[in-house]
Motif scaffolding. Structure first.
Motif, short mmCIF file in Angstrom:
data_model
loop_
_atom_site.label_atom_id
_atom_site.label_comp_id
_atom_site.label_asym_id
_atom_site.label_seq_id
_atom_site.Cartn_x
_atom_site.Cartn_y
_atom_site.Cartn_z
N MET A 1 37.42 32.32 37.52
CA MET A 1 38.83 32.90 37.49
C MET A 1 39.48 32.47 36.17
N LYS A 2 39.26 31.73 35.59
CA LYS A 2 39.75 31.31 34.15
C LYS A 2 39.32 31.82 33.10
N MET A 3 38.04 32.57 33.11
CA MET A 3 37.44 33.10 31.84
C MET A 3 37.88 34.46 31.88
N LYS A 4 38.03 34.85 30.41
CA LYS A 4 38.90 36.01 30.07
C LYS A 4 38.07 37.29 30.56
N GLU A 5 36.76 37.36 30.66
CA GLU A 5 36.02 38.46 30.86
C GLU A 5 36.20 38.68 32.41
N LYS A 6 36.12 40.20 32.60
CA LYS A 6 36.40 40.77 33.93
C LYS A 6 35.04 40.47 34.86
N SER B 1 26.32 31.62 45.34
CA SER B 1 27.86 31.68 45.10
C SER B 1 27.89 33.05 44.32
N LEU B 2 26.74 33.46 43.56
CA LEU B 2 27.07 34.77 42.73
C LEU B 2 27.45 36.19 43.70
N PHE B 3 27.03 35.90 45.09
CA PHE B 3 27.50 37.01 45.79
C PHE B 3 29.06 37.08 46.12
N VAL B 4 29.80 35.90 45.85
CA VAL B 4 31.02 35.77 45.91
C VAL B 4 31.68 35.81 44.63
N LEU B 5 31.15 35.22 43.49
CA LEU B 5 31.82 35.24 42.34
C LEU B 5 31.69 36.41 41.53
N ILE B 6 30.82 37.28 41.55
CA ILE B 6 30.46 38.42 41.19
C ILE B 6 31.84 39.46 41.15
N PRO B 7 32.11 39.40 42.50
CA PRO B 7 33.37 40.47 42.98
C PRO B 7 34.73 39.85 42.75
N LEU B 8 34.59 38.51 42.72
CA LEU B 8 35.55 37.57 42.75
C LEU B 8 37.15 38.09 42.06
N ARG C 1 37.26 41.26 40.43
CA ARG C 1 37.96 42.54 40.51
C ARG C 1 38.14 43.25 42.20
N ASN C 2 37.46 42.33 42.96
CA ASN C 2 37.79 42.68 44.44
C ASN C 2 37.55 41.42 45.25
N PHE D 1 36.03 37.19 49.53
CA PHE D 1 36.14 36.53 50.61
C PHE D 1 35.36 36.96 51.83
N LEU D 2 35.25 38.10 52.10
CA LEU D 2 34.26 38.84 52.92
C LEU D 2 32.77 38.17 52.88
N MET D 3 32.40 38.04 51.67
CA MET D 3 30.87 37.39 51.31
C MET D 3 31.12 36.01 51.80
#
Length: 577
Positions: free
Chosen positions: A197-202, A290-297, A299-300, A305-307
């Motif tokens: 969440m703190k990183m600059k990249e989307k 956790s990648l399934f959660v972090l990748i869309p965290l 942008r979406n 949260f669903l994942m």
């Protein structure tokens, strides 16, 4: 020191209608710490002492480093007259960056530099400082637990006293100490989500996400296993063979590869190489999941949260099915102290990755919330209620097993309910403590957990976790006579374990952990400089990069420089001038 080239050949070179040769003299200043006045030029700079093999060429180069304060390395290049001074400066700087790179890699293995980094204050405004205290307190609890657990009962006298331990209410802290590692899972998950969440990249760089994990954990993990191979030659005693050779070395000889592949938590515990390292693959599996959660965290968040919810529910369901299928107790009941009974539970009810999904999912949620809203006022009544509830939750799952350890074992329904909820309850208690402290509502608890003295010990927890049972195995294995079975004896063993574990952790960390963490930064920074690869999640400002370079190389880098060396165009001439 000096290379003047062929001046006449350069300036007499002419390409008609295009350009002619232009002679350029360069002065190059190597990376040096701040000069100490009135120090002989023949003496070695103290920051460079023991930096490398004294017989190496590098050591010879560093031996005369005091001369470099007033004598520059001088070189020359011949470039077309169409090149400006700025362009030559940029070209020379780009070439020298490769030589700065080699020095950076060398200094990653400096005891002096790594010790400074270890003792450095945590001044980052985005750091979750209470985790330093949490990690140290937890590792102390883990070592206490293992002091009683990883032992050879055949070296103790009065073993019936050990049976009485389970009847002591205070002893449930150890008998049910299986919960302590959930704190590490929780912290790991919070930091992962918080960092994303703190990183600059989307967009999360998945390759770097995986690479960093394996790069940081694997070298020290494998080096510790390698040391186990030589242990048989460094001790003896009546129970040395069965404790150290059979209990450690032979197991690692047979199954070390499962540790390398991070699957050692799925083999029988009696065959595991360093049984206590089951935690490392479990945490790594959940880190990747956790990648399934972090990748869309970013942008979406709704999809994320669903994942997260799907992973959470699947962990609870699979844990319940497993508990019923294997007819497991709610925990490793103390009255059933035969190793086979304990192993039956820990293999199927503790070492499996899915059993810890709930803790990790709670941690991911807390990490997201902390990054989204750092400061928030919590009404006093709500704050007190939250602390009381978290305190009761923690105590209930920790000490609620007291009756069970007296032999009053619950049925399969209650066992399954406890299995599926105890880790969740523990993580929820940690969640409130973390959220309250970070949002400025933790009071004295925040001050205690954020105490600066915890910081260096916090950085040593991984190595201390890997090493401390080996120290105990060596002590028990080399025992010449029986040890009395009393808490007093175990406390003395525990205190020595703590001291020796952190002393060895410091040494091994500087050898195997810190260098690879420093090399990672050098490699990634170099990759960003020389390739088009997107920046990683620990992206920093130019000012932060300069500060990091100052700390690593002990150099006085002026604010107008981008690296630790300086290149200055000393002289530039063509035939026309």
């Amino acid at each position: 020191m000096n290379s003047l080239g062929d001046y006449d050949e350069c300036i007499e070179t002419v390409v008609s209608g295009h350009f002619q040769g232009q002679y350029c003299l360069l002065d190059i200043t190597p990376p040096l710490p701040k000069r100490r006045p009135f120090v002989s030029s023949d003496s070695m700079i103290k920051e460079f002492v023991n930096l490398t093999d004294p017989e190496s060429t590098t050591a010879e180069f560093l031996r005369y480093a005091n001369y470099y304060y007033h004598l520059k390395f001088r070189s020359s290049v011949c470039v077309p007259s169409t090149c400006s001074a700025d362009e030559v400066q940029q070209i020379a700087a780009k070439v020298m960056e490769h030589i700065g790179f080699a020095i950076r890699c060398l200094l990653c293995f400096s005891f002096y530099t790594n010790t400074r980094r270890l003792l450095k204050k945590d001044d980052s405004k985005d750091s979750i400082k209470i985790f330093h205290g949490m990690k140290v307190i937890t590792i102390l609890w883990v070592i206490l637990n293992h002091t009683y657990y990883y032992t050879n009962l055949q070296v103790f006298s009065g073993l019936l006293n050990a049976r009485e331990f389970g009847k002591q209410k205070a002893f449930q802290l150890i008998a049910n100490g299986f919960l302590n590692v959930e704190t590490f899972f929780f912290i790991s998950a919070v930091l992962v989500a918080y960092g994303v969440m703190k990183m600059k990249e989307k967009q999360l760089n998945v390759f770097l996400f995986i690479f960093r994990r394996l790069w940081r954990l694997t070298p020290p993990f494998m080096f510790v296993i390698a040391t186990v191979y030589i242990l048989p030659h460094f001790g003896s005693g009546p129970v040395w063979k069965e404790t150290v050779i059979d209990g450690l070395s032979n197991k690692c000889t047979a199954t070390w590869w499962t540790n390398l592949l991070y699957i050692n938590n799925f083999i029988p515990s009696s065959e595991m190489c360093l049984q206590w390292t089951w935690y490392i693959p479990v945490d790594t599996h959940m880190y990747f999941l956790s990648l399934f959660v972090l990748i869309p965290l970013k942008r979406n968040p709704k999809l994320a949260f669903l994942m997260n919810g799907i992973i959470f529910i699947s962990g609870i369901v699979v844990s319940a099915i497993s508990n019923v299928y294997y007819n497991l107790h709610p925990t490793a009941i103390y009255v059933y102290n035969h190793p086979e009974d304990i192993n039956h539970f820990i293999e199927r009810g503790y070492f499996r990755t899915y059993l810890h999904f709930s803790t990790y999912c709670v941690g991911l949620t807390v990490g997201y919330l902390l990054a989204s809203k750092k400061k928030r006022h919590i009404p006093l009544l709500l704050n007190l209620s939250g602390w009381l509830t978290s305190f009761l939750l923690g105590l209930s799952v920790l000490y609620g097993v007291y009756q069970w350890n007296q032999g009053d074992v619950p049925g399969i329904v209650l066992s399954t309910v406890y299995t599926c909820t105890n880790k969740l309850a523990w993580s929820l208690a940690l969640a409130w403590v973390t959220f309250s402290c970070i949002t400025g509502n933790g009071g004295i608890i925040t001050s205690i957990l954020s105490w600066e003295a915890f910081v260096p010990f916090s950085r040593l927890t991984y190595m201390a976790y890997l090493i401390h049972p080996i120290i105990q195995f060596i002590y028990i294995g080399s025992t010449r006579t029986v040890i009395e079975t009393t808490h007093r004896a175990f406390v003395f063993i525990y205190l020595s374990n703590v001291v020796l574990a952190f002393m060895c952790a410091y040494f091994f960390s500087l050898l195997f952990e810190s260098p690879f963490m420093a090399l990672e930064k050098v490699l990634l920074r170099t990759g960003r400089n020389f390739t088009k690869e997107p920046p990683s999640s620990d992206n920093r400002t130019d000012q932060e990069v300069k500060q990091d370079i100052k700390e690593i190389y002990s150099s006085n880098v002026s604010e107008d420089k981008n690296t630790v060396y300086s290149i200055k165009i000393k002289y530039l001439e063509t035939n026309e001038t």
